[in-house]
Design an enzyme around this catalytic site. Structure first.
Site, short mmCIF file in Angstrom:
data_model
loop_
_atom_site.label_atom_id
_atom_site.label_comp_id
_atom_site.label_asym_id
_atom_site.label_seq_id
_atom_site.Cartn_x
_atom_site.Cartn_y
_atom_site.Cartn_z
N GLY A 114 0.57 -22.79 5.20
CA GLY A 114 0.20 -20.99 6.34
C GLY A 114 -0.30 -20.77 7.08
N THR A 126 -0.10 -22.66 -3.89
CA THR A 126 0.25 -23.41 -4.88
C THR A 126 0.14 -22.86 -5.58
OG1 THR A 126 -0.68 -25.00 -2.63
CG2 THR A 126 -0.60 -25.85 -4.96
N SER A 149 -3.97 -20.84 4.63
CA SER A 149 -4.95 -22.07 3.53
C SER A 149 -5.26 -21.27 2.85
CB SER A 149 -4.55 -22.90 4.58
OG SER A 149 -5.51 -23.76 3.49
N GLY A 150 -5.05 -21.20 1.68
CA GLY A 150 -6.27 -21.31 0.55
C GLY A 150 -5.88 -19.58 -0.24
N SER A 155 -7.07 -27.84 -0.94
CA SER A 155 -5.54 -27.42 0.36
C SER A 155 -4.77 -28.68 0.39
CB SER A 155 -6.73 -27.41 1.39
OG SER A 155 -5.66 -26.53 2.69
N SER A 156 -2.81 -27.74 0.49
CA SER A 156 -2.35 -29.03 0.22
C SER A 156 -1.91 -29.29 2.02
CB SER A 156 -0.76 -28.19 -0.20
OG SER A 156 -1.00 -27.15 -0.74
N GLU A 211 -1.76 -20.57 10.24
CA GLU A 211 -3.23 -20.97 10.63
C GLU A 211 -3.92 -21.06 11.47
OE1 GLU A 211 -4.15 -26.10 9.91
OE2 GLU A 211 -4.07 -25.30 7.66
N ASN A 244 -9.87 -23.84 1.42
CA ASN A 244 -9.85 -24.59 0.60
C ASN A 244 -10.34 -25.81 0.04
OD1 ASN A 244 -8.77 -24.05 -2.11
ND2 ASN A 244 -6.47 -23.89 -1.10
N1 LIG Z 1 -3.84 -16.85 -9.53
C1 LIG Z 1 -5.19 -17.62 -8.72
N2 LIG Z 1 -6.71 -17.64 -10.21
C2 LIG Z 1 -7.56 -18.29 -10.29
N3 LIG Z 1 -7.19 -18.60 -8.72
C3 LIG Z 1 -7.02 -18.74 -7.85
C4 LIG Z 1 -6.33 -18.16 -8.03
N4 LIG Z 1 -4.59 -18.76 -7.14
C5 LIG Z 1 -5.68 -19.07 -6.01
N5 LIG Z 1 -7.27 -19.63 -7.19
C6 LIG Z 1 -7.85 -20.22 -6.08
O1 LIG Z 1 -8.35 -20.42 -4.52
C7 LIG Z 1 -8.02 -22.04 -4.43
C8 LIG Z 1 -6.70 -21.77 -3.73
O2 LIG Z 1 -5.45 -21.79 -3.76
P1 LIG Z 1 -4.22 -22.40 -3.24
O3 LIG Z 1 -3.21 -22.21 -4.24
O4 LIG Z 1 -5.13 -24.51 -3.67
O5 LIG Z 1 -4.65 -22.31 -1.43
P2 LIG Z 1 -3.16 -22.31 -1.21
O6 LIG Z 1 -1.94 -23.69 -1.50
O7 LIG Z 1 -2.62 -21.12 -0.56
O8 LIG Z 1 -3.65 -23.60 0.01
C9 LIG Z 1 -7.60 -22.67 -6.06
O9 LIG Z 1 -8.31 -23.99 -6.09
C10 LIG Z 1 -7.87 -21.90 -6.96
O10 LIG Z 1 -9.65 -21.76 -7.16
MG LIG Z 2 -1.69 -24.91 -1.21
#
Ligand SMILES: Nc1ncnc2c1ncn2[C@@H]1O[C@H](COP(=O)(O)OP(=O)(O)O)[C@@H](O)[C@H]1O
Ligand SMILES: [Mg+2]
Length: 1101
Positions: free
Chosen positions: A383, A108, A103-104, A156-157, A385, A153
């Site tokens: 992911g 996404t 997660s984070g 976070s989804s 956890e 995060n």
């Molecule tokens: N390619 C990227 N460029 C900039 N920031 C990113 C990128 N990927 C993730 N982040 C940062 O990380 C945070 C968490 O990403 P996210 O995709 O929501 O994580 P996950 O879905 O794996 O929990 C986002 O809100 C963003 O701020």
């Molecule tokens: Mg996510």
């Protein structure tokens, strides 16, 4: 830039050397520090979350990656998305993009990048654009309802998402299907400190206008709602109000009507308000503990929103109806039970709303047409956890990740194997960790943890979470990947971190300790029937749809499947789905726990790398050959290393590669030639090739630079030279033109001067002599004018007056006297009246000749003629015409007939010879004598006259030119009225008598001499002998007389031609006579010379 070129660390970790965890982490760290967040393991993209916006996304990067193959540019999600999309389009293979990670870690975000890439590269068109827009806009809607801030995060989804995007044969998106997995609904009623509830609650309170809030019976202040933790109600960098408007807009785009949006918000408001329903203890009359609503107002408001009677809701919340086949028993719920029921209701409403939203989006984006479609699935699932306190949710989440790992290992190996087989390269079996034992531990139909859980839930009798744990301990006491206090005790181990109510599973990614508290409840996911019935009976359209089991007609005593079973089934479907597609992996890594940019925690990344099995992944990839590339691309990259393949290889790419590697004499075991690809066993060989290439390129670049510089200088020089020539040509031309102009002008000036000077020089004498003549003429005129005007003005008035003005100049003395005489004669003449009109009798020129020379110019003067004509004019004008006439007439009258005859002859001579013959002027003042041989005294000559018997007009001695030799012989010539007689010099013998009628013409020389020719008619007897060529000293007189005699006798004007060259006819033939001027010293002598038989040259003055 290519993957291998100028890369930070190693772009593809398959080429990592040496291969161990340390070097892997070092490589990732090095790249991460240089903002190279993407790294490949073969075709798997490792993405390290940068926690900052990097300038490597957007349309220009999409355009770039669109043009290149996977390995041709730096590692990027776009490269993977492109590969998947192209494979889907060109090879008709369904694709799935599996994004995994903690997660984070950026899953996404990665899924959004993939979607935006696909949306950007696929075809454009009105309809396509609207589909793309709907697919993209489904994200913010789902994120608002399914995402929340967690400690790890901010966005976070809290659900798993798998989205199938469907394309037509051209690669244009037609629509899609979204599948959601297990929303973390417990978050609706409870979340830990520092986290938030789902975004939509905060967005609604912050973004809705007052009117909407009022309609929803909400207050803006979140602290009023117990489900919302106001401490963390704000998230840095997140504008809830703005996001609310964005979500509303996105809902509109994804097909929600305004009413539906309103209804959704009403449901959200109900959930929020449910949290505020306070329950209290109440003891019934029979002493049984019950519960009651503390604040009726909230329940009323909720009921209003639901379209329910408040009592119905109240009853449903505080009591429970037990139904058996025979009877219905209503029991009141204790406060704890009522609170549980309330929270269960809130969670259920929310999770069902979320499912409804997903379905509603699906309805809109679903592809109606049943034609063959290609599918690209994007899996963004929670992911792995490991929390401090892991519960049922973590258990299913980690189970899901375990399954995905299984897919990953299986598919990667399968793919590798397939590739080797396809390329015809022998395949050696690779040892790897197979996690199916862990999957089995969880999902086994009879002996799996989930099966045990279901069994425990369904089992009659006293069941609880601890009975469930006891069962697990009993069954898995010997399982290598399971442990608990009980199993540890059995093995005499002791771990204080492992609680009594906990069990631990050694996942592929690490050990996770789960607390069994709440497992049964969460698996049961029970909602009391009273609540579902109450909601079904509400007038709210969404609630009715969301709680179909509340319909009394559909009463079914069959239990709905448990949450665990539902999840297991949906994961099984997902796995099936994924196995049917070509997988593409994005493995996301979280560099630190603090969401901070530039911070790389090797420990944290190490853990993730381990459980993601990155090293294993690399080993699998390298088991056979570390590097592979299609022949054409390989040849293209290294062709400069051999003379035979550089600069162009004309044959097959494979032959080119063979030739190239043969020349490089690589170890034969290092390379293998597949059907379409070249395989290189160790990264070392590849680096060797790369190094050689780098050096060679350096050489080539130098060559190109050299050639280019040379060419540039040459062309520049040529250009300059051309320009210089042009400029100098123009300059020279211009200079010469100017010079020429100057020279021309000067020449013209000089010429003009010279010509002028020459002409002036030539004409100066004429000018002077002319001027002298003109001046003298003028002076004479003036003098004459003065003289005559003076006379006119002073004429005596009376006849007796004899006075006369003296001449002003001496020269006019005689003329003055003459004029005085004339005047006086006139005046006295009685004939004054009679002479009127007689002027015609006296020709003026006769008068002139007669009067002028003796009168005005005693000596002949070249001007006499002019002066005289002037005098005459003036005289006439001053004295009057008649006066002159009188003078003339009077003068003529006094002349004798002989004199008159002489004057007549003179006049004739003038007409014939004036201005024609040079001797004429001398002849003018000399009177014609006629006889020059003393004719009357010589008797012998008189005899000659008898030949003609006519009066004699002229007698003279002439010379006859002998036609034979040009010698001259004297002859006596007599001209009578009808004949010309020629006798010998003594006059004794007549030689020739010529009748005047036989003289046809006379030719006479224009010079002083007296040579003339008598041309005779041919018919005359004399004429037959020929013409006569004679020389006379009085030629003017003789010819004048001859002319007059001919006129008198024959009445014919004798033609007299004055010429220097004439033809004389003789018996022998014609002779041309040419007169040339002899030099003065020769005197008047005439010499005749024969020139040939018929030319006679006469030299004379
Ligand atoms: N390619 C990227 N460029 C900039 N920031 C990113 C990128 N990927 C993730 N982040 C940062 O990380 C945070 C968490 O990403 P996210 O995709 O929501 O994580 P996950 O879905 O794996 O929990 C986002 O809100 C963003 O701020
Ligand atoms: Mg996510």
């Amino acid at each position: 830039m290519s993957l291998l070129e100028g890369s930070v660390g190693v772009g593809d970790m398959v080429l990592l050397e040496p291969l161990n965890e340390e070097s892997l982490l070092k490589n990732l760290d090095k790249r991460f520090q240089q903002k190279e967040i993407y790294t490949y393991i073969g075709n798997v993209v490792i993405s390290v979350n940068p926690y900052e916006q990097l300038p490597i996304f957007g349309p220009e990067f999409i355009d770039k990656y669109k043009e290149y193959n996977f390995y041709e540019l730096k590692p990027h999600i776009y490269a993977l998305a492109n590969e998947a999309y192209q494979s889907l389009k060109d090879h008709d293979r369904d694709q799935c993009i599996i994004i995994t990670g903690e997660s984070g870690s950026g899953k996404t975000e990665a899924s959004k990048l993939v979607m935006s890439y696909v949306a950007a590269v696929c075809e454009k068109g009105k309809e396509v654009n609207s589909v793309k827009e709907q697919l993209l806009q489904s994200n913010p809607v789902l994120e608002a309802f399914g995402n929340a801030k967690t400690t790890r995060n901010n966005n976070s989804s809290r659900f798993g998402k798998y989205m199938d995007i469907e394309f037509d044969f051209k690669g244009s998106p037609l629509g899609g299907v979204i599948t959601n997995y297990l929303l973390e609904k417990s978050r609706v009623v409870k979340h830990i400190k520092g986290e938030r509830n789902f975004h939509i609650f905060y967005q609604l309170l912050a973004g809705a206008d007052n009117q909407l809030l009022k309609a929803l019976r909400l207050e803006r202040d979140g602290s009023h709602y117990s489900y919302l933790n106001y401490e963390a109600s704000r998230v840095d960098g997140m504008d809830d109000a703005a996001n609310f408007r964005m979500v509303q807009n996105a809902m509109g785009i994804t097909g929600f009507s305004t009413e539906e949006i309103q209804q959704i918000l009403e449901v959200i408001a109900m959930v929020l308000k449910l949290g505020n329903v306070e329950l209290g203890d109440e003891f019934q009359a029979n002493g049984v503990a019950g519960s009651s609503i503390r604040d009726e107002k909230v329940v009323k408001e909720i009921s209003d929103l639901m379209g329910l009677q408040p009592e119905v809701l109240e009853r449903a919340l505080c009591s429970r109806t037990m139904e058996t086949n025979k009877e219905k028993v209503v029991t009141t719920l204790t406060k704890i039970q009522a609170c549980y029921a309330r929270d269960a209701l809130a969670k259920n409403i929310y999770s069902r709303l979320f499912n409804w939203i997903v379905n509603r989006i699906n309805e809109n984006i679903k592809v109606s047409d049943s034609a063959k479609k290609k599918v690209m699935g994007v899996l963004d699932i929670y992911g792995f956890e490991i929390l401090e306190d892991n519960s049922f949710e973590q258990f299913v989440i980690n189970y899901c990740n375990e399954k995905l790992q299984q897919v990953f290992i299986g598919m990667t190996l399968r793919e590798e194997q397939e590739e080797y087989m396809k390329e015809g390269i022998p395949w050696d079996k690779i040892e790897y960790f197979d996690n199916s034992i862990i999957c089995n531990l969880i999902e086994h139909n009879q002996q799996g943890i989930l099966a045990m859980l279901d069994e425990e839930c369904l089992r009659p009798g006293m069941v609880s979470d601890s009975t469930f744990l006891a069962k697990l301990n009993q069954i898995f006491s010997k399982h290598n990947y399971y442990e608990s206090r009980v199993t540890q005790n059995a093995q005499h181990q002791h771990d204080p971190n492992l609680g009594l109510s906990c069990f631990r599973i050694q996942h592929y990614a690490g050990k996770v300790t789960y607390n069994v508290n709440g497992f049964l409840d969460k698996n049961n996911d029970l909602l009391f029937r009273d609540l579902s019935q109450a909601l079904w009976s509400s007038r709210h359209p969404l609630l009715q749809i969301m709680f179909p089991e509340g319909d009394p007609k559909q009463v079914s005593l069959k239990r709905p499947p448990t949450a665990g079973t539902q999840f297991k089934n949906s994961i099984a479907t997902l796995m099936k789905n994924l196995y049917s597609k070509n997988p593409n992996y994005i493995r996301c890594i979280k560099p630190n726990e603090h969401q901070r940019k530039g911070l790389f925690s090797s420990e944290l990344v190490g853990t993730q790398a381990r459980y993601l099995g990155l090293l294993e992944n690399i080993r699998v990839r390298r088991a056979g050959y570390a590097y592979r590339q299609v022949y054409s691309a390989f040849l293209n990259r290294y062709r400069m290393l051999s003379r035979s393949t550089w600069p162009q290889w004309r044959g097959q790419a494979r032959e080119g590669v063979e030739k190239l590697l043969e020349e490089l004499s690589l170890d034969s075991g290092e390379v293998a030639f597949g059907r379409t690809k070249i395989f290189i066993r160790s990264p070392k060989t590849l680096f060797y090739l790369e190094e050689k290439r780098r050096l060679r390129i350096y050489e080539l670049v130098t060559l190109v630079q050299k050639m280019y510089r040379g060419w540039r200088c040459r062309t520049n020089y040529q250009l300059m030279r051309k320009s210089q020539i042009l400029i100098s040509a123009w300059f020279r031309g211009n200079m010469q033109k100017k010079r020429y102009g100057k020279i021309k002008a000067s020449t013209l000036l000089i010429q003009a001067f010279v010509r002028g000077w020459k002409i002036r020089k030539e004409y100066r004498r004429y000018f002077r002599s002319g001027a002298a003549l003109y001046l003298s003429n003028f002076i004479y005129r003036r003098m004459v004018q003065k003289f005559l005007l003076g006379l006119r003005n002073n004429l005596p008035s009376k006849i007796t007056d004899h006075s006369w003005l003296p001449p002003p100049y001496k020269v006019f003395t005689r003329a003055n006297q003459e004029l005085k005489k004339i005047f006086h004669h006139c005046r006295v003449s009685k004939l004054l009246e009679g002479v009127k009109g007689g002027e015609g009798l006296f020709p003026s020129n006769l008068f002139c000749i007669q009067v002028s020379p003796p009168l005005l110019f005693p000596t002949p003067h070249p001007l006499s003629k002019h002066i005289w004509s002037l005098v005459l004019t003036l005289s006439i004008s001053t004295l009057g015409s008649f006066f002159l006439s009188v003078q003339c007439k009077k003068y003529l009258d006094q002349l004798s007939p002989e004199k008159k005859e002489i004057l007549k002859e003179k006049l004739c001579a003038s007409e014939l010879f004036k201005d024609k013959k040079a001797s004429y002027p001398q002849s003018v003042p000399v009177p014609f004598r006629g006889d020059y041989v003393m004719f009357h005294e010589k008797h012998i000559l008189q005899k000659l006259q008898h030949e003609a018997d006519e009066p004699m007009l002229m007698a003279e001695t002439v010379n006859k030119v002998n036609r034979a030799n040009g010698k001259m012989a004297p002859r006596i010539l007599l001209l009578t009225k009808g004949h010309v007689i020629l006798a010998d010099s003594k006059g004794s013998k007549v030689k020739t008598v010529i009748g005047l009628e036989h003289v046809s013409e006379v030719s006479v020389s224009s010079l002083q001499n007296g040579l003339f020719a008598l041309h005779l008619n041919e018919i005359s007897s004399v004429g037959s002998k020929g013409d006569f060529l004679l020389v006379s000293e009085h030629a003017i007189e003789l010819l004048t007389k001859l002319y007059q005699a001919t006129l008198d006798k024959v009445k014919r004007q004798l033609p007299i031609t004055v010429t220097e060259e004439f033809t004389v006819k003789f018996k022998e033939g014609n002779m041309t006579v040419k007169v040339i001027q002899s030099p003065k010293k020769a005197g008047n002598k005439i010499t005749c010379k024969k020139k040939g038989s018929n030319h006679l040259e006469v030299s004379a003055q």
